[in-house]
Scaffold this motif. Structure first.
Motif, PDB file in Angstrom:
ATOM      1  N   SER A 125       0.824  -1.215   0.000  1.00  0.00           N
ATOM      2  CA  SER A 125       0.000   0.000   0.000  1.00  0.00           C
ATOM      3  C   SER A 125       0.854   1.259   0.000  1.00  0.00           C
ATOM      4  O   SER A 125       0.391   2.325  -0.418  1.00  0.00           O
ATOM      5  CB  SER A 125      -0.940  -0.001   1.208  1.00  0.00           C
ATOM      6  OG  SER A 125      -0.220   0.240   2.414  1.00  0.00           O
ATOM      7  N   ARG A 126       2.106   1.115   0.445  1.00  0.00           N
ATOM      8  CA  ARG A 126       3.045   2.245   0.450  1.00  0.00           C
ATOM      9  C   ARG A 126       3.906   2.277  -0.810  1.00  0.00           C
ATOM     10  O   ARG A 126       4.848   3.054  -0.903  1.00  0.00           O
ATOM     11  CB  ARG A 126       3.945   2.171   1.686  1.00  0.00           C
ATOM     12  CG  ARG A 126       3.199   2.275   3.019  1.00  0.00           C
ATOM     13  CD  ARG A 126       2.673   3.687   3.254  1.00  0.00           C
ATOM     14  NE  ARG A 126       3.760   4.646   3.254  1.00  0.00           N
ATOM     15  CZ  ARG A 126       4.484   4.952   4.327  1.00  0.00           C
ATOM     16  NH1 ARG A 126       4.202   4.381   5.501  1.00  0.00           N
ATOM     17  NH2 ARG A 126       5.440   5.837   4.254  1.00  0.00           N
ATOM     18  N   GLY A 127       3.600   1.401  -1.784  1.00  0.00           N
ATOM     19  CA  GLY A 127       4.306   1.416  -3.058  1.00  0.00           C
ATOM     20  C   GLY A 127       5.501   0.496  -3.146  1.00  0.00           C
ATOM     21  O   GLY A 127       6.241   0.522  -4.130  1.00  0.00           O
ATOM     22  N   VAL A 128       5.714  -0.326  -2.101  1.00  0.00           N
ATOM     23  CA  VAL A 128       6.833  -1.279  -2.133  1.00  0.00           C
ATOM     24  C   VAL A 128       6.309  -2.572  -2.753  1.00  0.00           C
ATOM     25  O   VAL A 128       5.735  -3.430  -2.073  1.00  0.00           O
ATOM     26  CB  VAL A 128       7.390  -1.541  -0.719  1.00  0.00           C
ATOM     27  CG1 VAL A 128       8.593  -2.477  -0.793  1.00  0.00           C
ATOM     28  CG2 VAL A 128       7.761  -0.230  -0.044  1.00  0.00           C
ATOM     29  N   ASP A 129       6.487  -2.714  -4.058  1.00  0.00           N
ATOM     30  CA  ASP A 129       5.905  -3.854  -4.775  1.00  0.00           C
ATOM     31  C   ASP A 129       6.787  -5.096  -4.705  1.00  0.00           C
ATOM     32  O   ASP A 129       6.274  -6.222  -4.730  1.00  0.00           O
ATOM     33  CB  ASP A 129       5.672  -3.493  -6.244  1.00  0.00           C
ATOM     34  CG  ASP A 129       4.600  -2.415  -6.397  1.00  0.00           C
ATOM     35  OD1 ASP A 129       3.655  -2.412  -5.580  1.00  0.00           O
ATOM     36  OD2 ASP A 129       4.725  -1.585  -7.314  1.00  0.00           O
ATOM     37  N   ASP A 130       8.090  -4.893  -4.650  1.00  0.00           N
ATOM     38  CA  ASP A 130       9.004  -6.044  -4.656  1.00  0.00           C
ATOM     39  C   ASP A 130       9.198  -6.527  -3.221  1.00  0.00           C
ATOM     40  O   ASP A 130      10.235  -6.311  -2.593  1.00  0.00           O
ATOM     41  CB  ASP A 130      10.340  -5.666  -5.291  1.00  0.00           C
ATOM     42  CG  ASP A 130      11.181  -6.888  -5.654  1.00  0.00           C
ATOM     43  OD1 ASP A 130      10.792  -8.009  -5.269  1.00  0.00           O
ATOM     44  OD2 ASP A 130      12.222  -6.719  -6.326  1.00  0.00           O
ATOM     45  N   VAL A 131       8.182  -7.181  -2.703  1.00  0.00           N
ATOM     46  CA  VAL A 131       8.222  -7.757  -1.368  1.00  0.00           C
ATOM     47  C   VAL A 131       7.649  -9.165  -1.469  1.00  0.00           C
ATOM     48  O   VAL A 131       6.687  -9.406  -2.195  1.00  0.00           O
ATOM     49  CB  VAL A 131       7.438  -6.897  -0.349  1.00  0.00           C
ATOM     50  CG1 VAL A 131       5.994  -6.702  -0.773  1.00  0.00           C
ATOM     51  CG2 VAL A 131       7.519  -7.502   1.034  1.00  0.00           C
TER      52      VAL A 131
ATOM     53  N   LEU B 279      12.545   4.232   2.930  1.00  0.00           N
ATOM     54  CA  LEU B 279      11.966   4.959   4.064  1.00  0.00           C
ATOM     55  C   LEU B 279      10.574   4.438   4.399  1.00  0.00           C
ATOM     56  O   LEU B 279      10.189   4.369   5.574  1.00  0.00           O
ATOM     57  CB  LEU B 279      11.929   6.455   3.755  1.00  0.00           C
ATOM     58  CG  LEU B 279      13.295   7.151   3.712  1.00  0.00           C
ATOM     59  CD1 LEU B 279      13.156   8.577   3.199  1.00  0.00           C
ATOM     60  CD2 LEU B 279      13.938   7.142   5.093  1.00  0.00           C
ATOM     61  N   ALA B 280       9.828   4.035   3.368  1.00  0.00           N
ATOM     62  CA  ALA B 280       8.505   3.463   3.618  1.00  0.00           C
ATOM     63  C   ALA B 280       8.628   2.140   4.361  1.00  0.00           C
ATOM     64  O   ALA B 280       7.813   1.829   5.241  1.00  0.00           O
ATOM     65  CB  ALA B 280       7.769   3.265   2.293  1.00  0.00           C
ATOM     66  N   ILE B 281       9.620   1.358   4.019  1.00  0.00           N
ATOM     67  CA  ILE B 281       9.856   0.089   4.707  1.00  0.00           C
ATOM     68  C   ILE B 281      10.146   0.346   6.188  1.00  0.00           C
ATOM     69  O   ILE B 281       9.619  -0.334   7.073  1.00  0.00           O
ATOM     70  CB  ILE B 281      11.012  -0.673   4.032  1.00  0.00           C
ATOM     71  CG1 ILE B 281      10.571  -1.195   2.662  1.00  0.00           C
ATOM     72  CG2 ILE B 281      11.510  -1.819   4.910  1.00  0.00           C
ATOM     73  CD1 ILE B 281      11.719  -1.728   1.807  1.00  0.00           C
ATOM     74  N   LEU B 282      10.997   1.330   6.461  1.00  0.00           N
ATOM     75  CA  LEU B 282      11.296   1.666   7.850  1.00  0.00           C
ATOM     76  C   LEU B 282      10.033   2.118   8.584  1.00  0.00           C
ATOM     77  O   LEU B 282       9.796   1.736   9.745  1.00  0.00           O
ATOM     78  CB  LEU B 282      12.362   2.771   7.900  1.00  0.00           C
ATOM     79  CG  LEU B 282      12.706   3.314   9.293  1.00  0.00           C
ATOM     80  CD1 LEU B 282      13.247   2.204  10.198  1.00  0.00           C
ATOM     81  CD2 LEU B 282      13.731   4.450   9.174  1.00  0.00           C
ATOM     82  N   ASP B 283       9.209   2.903   7.921  1.00  0.00           N
ATOM     83  CA  ASP B 283       7.996   3.403   8.564  1.00  0.00           C
ATOM     84  C   ASP B 283       7.028   2.256   8.890  1.00  0.00           C
ATOM     85  O   ASP B 283       6.436   2.225   9.974  1.00  0.00           O
ATOM     86  CB  ASP B 283       7.315   4.431   7.658  1.00  0.00           C
ATOM     87  CG  ASP B 283       6.145   5.116   8.348  1.00  0.00           C
ATOM     88  OD1 ASP B 283       6.355   5.689   9.438  1.00  0.00           O
ATOM     89  OD2 ASP B 283       5.020   5.062   7.822  1.00  0.00           O
ATOM     90  N   VAL B 284       6.881   1.310   7.962  1.00  0.00           N
ATOM     91  CA  VAL B 284       6.014   0.156   8.213  1.00  0.00           C
ATOM     92  C   VAL B 284       6.578  -0.681   9.354  1.00  0.00           C
ATOM     93  O   VAL B 284       5.828  -1.163  10.222  1.00  0.00           O
ATOM     94  CB  VAL B 284       5.853  -0.688   6.935  1.00  0.00           C
ATOM     95  CG1 VAL B 284       5.188  -2.036   7.236  1.00  0.00           C
ATOM     96  CG2 VAL B 284       5.047   0.075   5.891  1.00  0.00           C
ATOM     97  N   SER B 285       7.888  -0.849   9.382  1.00  0.00           N
ATOM     98  CA  SER B 285       8.518  -1.590  10.471  1.00  0.00           C
ATOM     99  C   SER B 285       8.196  -0.947  11.814  1.00  0.00           C
ATOM    100  O   SER B 285       7.822  -1.636  12.780  1.00  0.00           O
ATOM    101  CB  SER B 285      10.042  -1.630  10.258  1.00  0.00           C
ATOM    102  OG  SER B 285      10.718  -2.059  11.423  1.00  0.00           O
ATOM    103  N   ARG B 286       8.298   0.371  11.896  1.00  0.00           N
ATOM    104  CA  ARG B 286       8.033   1.077  13.150  1.00  0.00           C
ATOM    105  C   ARG B 286       6.552   1.021  13.509  1.00  0.00           C
ATOM    106  O   ARG B 286       6.189   0.845  14.670  1.00  0.00           O
ATOM    107  CB  ARG B 286       8.495   2.534  13.035  1.00  0.00           C
ATOM    108  CG  ARG B 286      10.009   2.677  12.857  1.00  0.00           C
ATOM    109  CD  ARG B 286      10.419   4.135  12.702  1.00  0.00           C
ATOM    110  NE  ARG B 286      10.063   4.888  13.894  1.00  0.00           N
ATOM    111  CZ  ARG B 286       9.393   6.027  13.895  1.00  0.00           C
ATOM    112  NH1 ARG B 286       8.977   6.555  12.749  1.00  0.00           N
ATOM    113  NH2 ARG B 286       9.109   6.646  15.026  1.00  0.00           N
ATOM    114  N   THR B 287       5.692   1.145  12.505  1.00  0.00           N
ATOM    115  CA  THR B 287       4.255   1.152  12.767  1.00  0.00           C
ATOM    116  C   THR B 287       3.772  -0.197  13.289  1.00  0.00           C
ATOM    117  O   THR B 287       2.966  -0.270  14.228  1.00  0.00           O
ATOM    118  CB  THR B 287       3.483   1.517  11.485  1.00  0.00           C
ATOM    119  OG1 THR B 287       3.904   2.811  11.044  1.00  0.00           O
ATOM    120  CG2 THR B 287       1.986   1.524  11.718  1.00  0.00           C
TER     121      THR B 287
END
Length: 931
Positions: free
Chosen positions: A7-13, A47-55
């Motif tokens: 949802s934050r645009g990180v497609d390659d997961v 940065l989005a990955i870090l934010d999801v990790s923290r959330t």
């Protein structure tokens, strides 16, 4: 978590079983299965990955090339791979001698970008072909040339980082900035005396956090404090690093000593004699070199001794510095190497030390305690004490490393295999604890460049006092208060004997192949891979790993496949060899055997794939191509009487389309013509009568083995070889008996049938080999099967004799009194068959061609067809991508060259993709005889 990332645009997961298996380990002893793997495409995604990790409170572990030996690139939450996308050199400033890079850029890529400016990046780890600069920052990597160019920390100009709090700062020479920077400098200011006396005592004091960089006299360099923090405090988004002038006139001084400890004793005098002009001073144990020689690889001349120092110097004063080094070294013997090619060969042995040392003892050797450092003046005494510690624990180890910096690498034969888990783990704990206590007596560092990771973090209280440990905890709380970044490392560490991969259970399968190098154990075989990652280098001059070079996907590397097979043998994540993850990992393996020669630990993925296919399909229906391409010699023999008719029929498009569809062949592929008359059918009655040994039959000077591909597809290769050998005055006969090697059955895992075929072939060829007359094989893949697979398929003692007794055409020519035709002015592009390079060795061919005067370009890698692989439906795109890595660019660069390709696969690939004629070595030589 995955939904939040997307949802934050990180497609390659990816949270598939396959990806989790691939990233469950690095180059260390540790196995920690992640929840998912993310591959950010840009800084915003990171940065989005870090934010999801923290959330969501999900642990986050950064991973470069996965070459960490301390276990600092594995984690239980989200593993972030920067190699896939964040891999660019953003800019180079030749005047300032700096480069701006993304964290996933590979060291060798940066070197290639700097080279046109006569610059280089200084730190030079042995994994430089694949390690990332971001990973080097995480570990404060140093490498062999730290004496001349400094550690990673000495080569950082500035960092853009995101702390675990979410704060993003750019920090460099201007000093600490931002909230975290101010808090950290305040922390150090409250402990100035302690930091000044306990940290930065010698260059390789890498363990823990490097608090000394926050001192006012060190300009409060927050960026340099973060170097070596192992991803526990923040994420590197971008870095500016220094470049240095690449000095000319490099010379390598080789010094031989009676032991490694005596080599270490010489280091202080060498450092004094070098007076700051030494670039490298490396130690190498003779057992590592012995292993290289045992594999049949050439080793440049080394001085007399059981241990060596490699001392590199450069610049206008290189010769005088080298002379001072020799005079002060007190060595048994010495040698100065000025040839760049010879020096490169010696450095390759040193660079492969980690993998080679793992297989240099009577039982497998492991990392774990591989990175300790002491002040160089104590190195000899430390090595003697360390050797005594090994003996006290009934262990052995092979030391090597950065002796000029006091840093010793070693692989130790901990009894993980063949013992209970409790025994192996207890010995491991006892030894590491005893070593840490002894190291403290020398004022040493648990880590000299690899970081503490999971291997040594628990031991930090044996190196540092309570105040230092409190400083570490306070720094962690400032930068990552929720302990989400690489948890279990440095602060609040996991036990160093938790999560050990070698002690994991292994499913008890009975392999069809003998696994002669691994005690008959398929589990031991797949655990050869230690993760050093030579197979994931983005460029190579060898063969390994063609599929990875084409896709750049971890699952298509030798290491990735090994990890999945290890997990399959474990059974807890991947459900055995029949699991979908195994099929996906092995699908694009070309069975090229490149890893068998290029991997330092001797992984042979072609063999493992065959065994895995055998286990999976035992008693079950197989893919269609196994029955068609996998039994090609059988169908070729049936087709032989009507070969001309079949060839005409297969030129009719609808019939060819139907034939390809029936056989499981990609419709873009051509179908090779059958020989109108096979090699053996072409023998006249008199030749046939003399083509078997027996009473009254005059023995020839040479026998030619009619392998299936030469017999049914390329008999002209044999006819050309006969002309060349007869012109040399030899009597030549073709062996008239059926002697298929079973290669196609082996590569498709039809091992029961392959065993029967090989048994017959060994029985057939053994009398010819035993007769003392040379036997020559002309198809490299078939001959390589005899050399490497005969002993795996058969316990007949004659299999060893046959494997050793059949020669390549060039090997035979090298043995006889023969002058090759003059090839002066002939430009040749040669594509050695991958089995020729990996198993047989192409050195004899290269020597012959160069001696004949040819201008030779040897193509690295695999052509991409690889037998049935490139013919099968679903493999065409990767097959052509492999050809584009080396072969097709070489042909475009040398349009008028003669194309030399001995292997049938290579010739079919050339016909399909380049439409250029190609020749066997025998055909080339025969054509020049006629001329």
């Amino acid at each position: 978590m995955v939904a939040a990332l997307r949802s934050r645009g990180v497609d390659d997961v990816d949270d598939s079983t396959l990806s989790r298996a691939l990233y469950s380990s690095d180059a260390s002893l540790y196995r920690v299965v992640p929840q998912a793997v993310a591959r950010p495409r840009d800084t915003d995604e990171l940065l989005a990955i870090l934010d999801v990790s923290r959330t969501l409170g999900v642990p986050l572990t950064m991973r470069g090339a996965g070459t960490s030996i301390a276990g600092n690139a594995v984690g239980p939450g989200l593993v972030v791979d920067t190699v896939r996308h964040l891999n660019k050199v953003l800019s180079i400033d030749p005047e300032a001698r700096t480069a701006v890079i993304q964290p996933g850029v590979v060291h060798a890529v940066l070197q290639r970008a700097a080279a046109p400016h006569h610059l280089r990046f200084g730190p030079d780890p042995s994994t430089h072909t694949r390690c990332t600069i971001g990973g080097m920052i995480g570990n404060n990597a140093c490498g062999s040339r730290a004496l001349g160019y400094g550690r990673m920390v000495d080569n950082v100009e500035s960092l853009r980082v995101a702390f675990g709090t979410g704060e993003v700062v750019t920090t460099g020479a201007a000093g600490a900035t931002g909230a975290a920077g101010r808090a950290l400098t305040g922390l150090v200011d409250h402990h100035l005396a302690h930091v000044r006396t306990e940290f930065g005592r010698f260059t390789r004091q890498v363990s823990g956090y490097s608090m000394e960089h926050l001192l006012p006299e060190n300009d409060r360099r927050l960026d340099r404090f973060l170097v070596g923090s192992e991803g526990t405090l923040g994420l590197v988004l971008e870095a500016t690093v220094d470049l240095v002038h690449d000095e000319p006139n490099r010379q390598l001084v080789l010094l031989g000593y009676a032991s490694m400890a005596e080599a270490a004793d010489a280091v202080p005098a060498l450092l004094a004699a070098g007076a700051g002009r030494l670039i490298a001073c490396e130690g190498l144990d003779s057992r590592i070199v012995d292993l290289v020689r045992a594999r049949g690889n050439a080793v440049p001349e080394l001085p007399r001794g059981a241990g060596w120092l490699f001392v590199e110097v450069a610049g206008e004063d290189a010769s005088s510095v080298a002379a001072r080094v020799v005079a002060s070294g007190q060595a048994l013997d010495h040698r100065v190497v000025v040839s760049p090619a010879e020096s490169a060969a010696l450095w390759r042995i040193r660079e492969d030390g980690a993998g080679l040392a793992a297989r240099s003892l009577s039982r497998p050797a492991y990392s774990g305690w591989e990175d300790a450092a002491v002040p160089p003046e104590h190195l000899g005494a430390w090595l003697r004490d360390f050797d005594e510690l090994l003996r006290d624990h009934d262990l052995d180890g092979v030391p090597y490393g950065h002796f000029g910096d006091g840093c010793v690498h070693v692989r130790i034969d901990f009894p993980f295999v063949g013992e209970s888990e409790e025994v192996g783990t207890r010995v491991f704990r006892d030894f590491l604890t005893a070593s840490a206590r002894k190291l403290r007596e020398y004022g040493g560092s648990l880590s000299g460049e690899h970081g503490d990771g999971r291997a040594r973090s628990e031991l930090l209280p044996l190196m540092y006092d309570e105040e230092s440990l409190q400083l570490f905890a306070a720094a962690k709380a400032i930068c990552d208060p929720e302990n989400l970044l690489n948890p279990g490392v440095l602060v609040d560490p996991d036990p160093f004997d938790a999560h050990l991969r070698p002690t994991r259970p292994r499913l008890p399968i009975v392999p069809a192949l003998r696994m002669t190098h691994d005690g008959g154990s398929f589990g031991n075989a797949v655990h050869r891979c230690t993760g050093v990652g030579k197979c994931v280098a983005p460029a190579t001059n060898g063969v390994m790993c063609p599929s990875y070079l084409a896709t750049r996907d971890e699952k298509d590397s030798t290491r990735g496949r090994s990890r999945v097979l290890q997990e399959a043998m474990d059974g807890s994540l991947v459900g055995g060899l029949g699991a979908p993850a195994v099929a996906e990992a092995l699908d694009l393996c070309l069975s090229c055997k490149g890893c068998a020669s290029d991997c330092p630990t001797g992984v042979d993925m072609a063999t493992y794939k065959s065994e895995a296919l055998h286990q999976k399909y035992a008693g079950k229906r197989r893919p269609r191509s196994h029955y068609t391409l996998g039994r090609l010699p059988q169908w070729a023999a049936l087709a032989a009487p009507m070969a001309p008719l079949l060839n005409r029929m297969l030129r009719v498009r609808p019939l060819a389309t139907l034939a390809r569809a029936t056989a499981g062949i990609d419709q873009r592929r051509s179908i090779p013509d059958f020989a109108p008359r096979t090699l053996r059918r072409g023998l006249n009655r008199a030749e046939r009568a003399s083509a078997r040994p027996g009473p009254g039959v005059a023995e020839p000077d040479v026998w030619i083995w009619a392998d299936s591909f030469t017999d049914h597809f390329f008999p002209q290769n044999a006819h050309a070889a006969i002309r060349v050998l007869e012109a040399a005055g030899l009597r030549v006969r073709v062996i008239d008996e059926d002697a298929c090697c079973g290669l196609t059955w082996i590569t498709t895992g039809q091992l029961d049938k392959a065993q029967r075929i090989m048994a017959r072939t060994v029985a057939t060829l053994a009398p010819y080999v035993a007769g003392g007359v040379p036997v020559v094989g002309l198809e490299p893949s078939c001959l390589a099967t005899l050399r490497s697979d005969a002993v795996e398929l058969s316990d007949d003692p004659r299999a060893v004799e046959v494997a050793r007794g059949v020669l390549t055409f060039a090997e035979l020519l090298a043995r006889i009194d023969w002058t090759p035709p003059d090839l002066t002015g002939v430009e040749i592009v040669a594509q050695p068959h991958c089995h020729h390079s990996s198993v047989l060795g192409w050195e004899a061919d290269e020597k012959l061609l160069r001696a004949a005067g040819a201008t030779l370009t040897r193509v690295a890698g695999c052509c991409g067809l690889a037998g049935n692989f490139g013919m099968e439906q679903g493999h065409y795109e990767v097959s052509t991508a492999v050809a584009e890595t080396h072969l097709l660019p070489a042909l475009r660069a040398h349009e008028n060259a003669v194309v030399l390709a001995d292997g049938m696969s290579c010739r079919v690939q050339l016909d399909d993709l380049a439409q250029v004629p190609s020749m066997h070595l025998a055909e080339l030589l025969a054509s020049k005889l006629q001329a």
